[in-house]
Design an enzyme around this catalytic site. Structure first.
Site, PDB file in Angstrom:
ATOM      1  N   HIS A  12     -35.178 108.234  63.252  1.00  0.00           N
ATOM      2  CA  HIS A  12     -34.922 108.222  61.816  1.00  0.00           C
ATOM      3  C   HIS A  12     -33.900 109.299  61.436  1.00  0.00           C
ATOM      4  O   HIS A  12     -32.912 109.021  60.740  1.00  0.00           O
ATOM      5  CB  HIS A  12     -36.252 108.457  61.077  1.00  0.00           C
ATOM      6  CG  HIS A  12     -36.176 108.300  59.596  1.00  0.00           C
ATOM      7  ND1 HIS A  12     -36.665 107.197  58.939  1.00  0.00           N
ATOM      8  CD2 HIS A  12     -35.673 109.109  58.637  1.00  0.00           C
ATOM      9  CE1 HIS A  12     -36.461 107.332  57.641  1.00  0.00           C
ATOM     10  NE2 HIS A  12     -35.863 108.489  57.434  1.00  0.00           N
ATOM     11  N   GLU A  13     -34.115 110.519  61.917  1.00  0.00           N
ATOM     12  CA  GLU A  13     -33.227 111.617  61.542  1.00  0.00           C
ATOM     13  C   GLU A  13     -31.859 111.500  62.206  1.00  0.00           C
ATOM     14  O   GLU A  13     -30.837 111.837  61.594  1.00  0.00           O
ATOM     15  CB  GLU A  13     -33.880 112.963  61.891  1.00  0.00           C
ATOM     16  CG  GLU A  13     -35.216 113.216  61.210  1.00  0.00           C
ATOM     17  CD  GLU A  13     -35.189 113.001  59.702  1.00  0.00           C
ATOM     18  OE1 GLU A  13     -34.131 113.219  59.082  1.00  0.00           O
ATOM     19  OE2 GLU A  13     -36.233 112.615  59.148  1.00  0.00           O
ATOM     20  N   HIS A  16     -29.822 109.160  60.065  1.00  0.00           N
ATOM     21  CA  HIS A  16     -29.197 109.872  58.944  1.00  0.00           C
ATOM     22  C   HIS A  16     -27.970 110.649  59.417  1.00  0.00           C
ATOM     23  O   HIS A  16     -26.909 110.625  58.782  1.00  0.00           O
ATOM     24  CB  HIS A  16     -30.189 110.868  58.336  1.00  0.00           C
ATOM     25  CG  HIS A  16     -31.283 110.265  57.522  1.00  0.00           C
ATOM     26  ND1 HIS A  16     -31.064 109.355  56.500  1.00  0.00           N
ATOM     27  CD2 HIS A  16     -32.628 110.477  57.532  1.00  0.00           C
ATOM     28  CE1 HIS A  16     -32.220 109.030  55.941  1.00  0.00           C
ATOM     29  NE2 HIS A  16     -33.181 109.685  56.555  1.00  0.00           N
ATOM     30  N   ASP A  87     -36.216 108.539  50.842  1.00  0.00           N
ATOM     31  CA  ASP A  87     -34.838 108.066  51.024  1.00  0.00           C
ATOM     32  C   ASP A  87     -34.515 106.944  50.038  1.00  0.00           C
ATOM     33  O   ASP A  87     -33.442 106.919  49.428  1.00  0.00           O
ATOM     34  CB  ASP A  87     -34.634 107.561  52.450  1.00  0.00           C
ATOM     35  CG  ASP A  87     -34.862 108.633  53.498  1.00  0.00           C
ATOM     36  OD1 ASP A  87     -34.695 109.816  53.181  1.00  0.00           O
ATOM     37  OD2 ASP A  87     -35.210 108.268  54.645  1.00  0.00           O
TER      38      ASP A  87
END
Length: 207
Positions: A12-13, A16, A87
């Site tokens: 997930h990170e 980003h 988000d």
């Protein structure tokens, strides 16, 4: 945190971070980590933004970066989690302000449909009275902005998926990467050992 959850967080990170680093108008990566802080399982911190005036392309890239974590989950696992709640709130808020406050919708036009004036209780901009047809058009424009941004990051992640796997493996070992370290890995470099292979496909999402 369970190891399976840590790995979902890492993808997930990194999602980003990949979008922040490669989209032309986004703020670059300052730090990313899978060390939990508060209610966050991990986070990607962008460089500080000192721009006084923000362009439409920059706002569209901000929305895309916000959605890239969820997109990474979908690309890697073929499934999504509840981890993108904040988000989506951030991205939807930006898209709605583009349409209702900043005159950045060709369909709605250069009109203000929200205001901060008199909002003594706080809570952000307040919608002005509008017809049902206009409210429907606003919702459609917001959805269109979100859908276009999501499609962009899905394509970006698909193009760089092998590198995403490699960076996730390093992040899992080190737990935190600086912006410079992330840039080095994204460019195919190494930090303190031989390049990590993409490795086997990730395990199914935890239930």
């Amino acid at each position: 945190m369970r190891e399976a959850d840590r790995k979902v967080t890492a993808y997930h990170e990194v999602g980003h971070a990949l979008a922040a680093q490669l989209l032309p108008h986004a703020n670059r990566v300052a730090k990313l980590t899978v060390v939990p802080r508060g209610r966050a399982a991990g986070f990607m911190m962008p460089d500080a933004d000192d721009r006084l005036h923000v362009t439409r392309p920059a706002l569209e890239d901000m929305i895309a970066v916000a959605l890239a974590g969820r997109a990474a989950e979908e690309v890697v696992y073929g499934e999504v989690t509840t981890g993108a709640q904040n988000d989506f709130q951030q991205a939807t808020g930006l898209a709605r302000r583009m349409v209702t406050e900043w005159g950045m919708s060709g369909r709605i036009g250069k009109v203000a449909l929200a205001t901060d004036e008199g909002n003594f209780l706080g809570g952000g901009p307040q919608a002005l009275p509008m017809s049902e047809a206009t409210a429907f058009a606003v919702d459609e424009e917001v959805s269109a902005l979100m859908d276009r941004a999501y499609a962009r990051v899905l394509a970006l992640l698909g193009e760089h998926l092998g590198r995403v796997h490699e960076i996730v493996e390093v992040l899992m070992r080190r737990e935190t990467l600086s912006g410079d370290e992330f840039s080095t890995l994204l460019a195919g470099g190494t930090l303190d050992g031989p390049p990590g292979a993409a490795g086997p496909a990730p395990a199914p999402l935890p239930v």
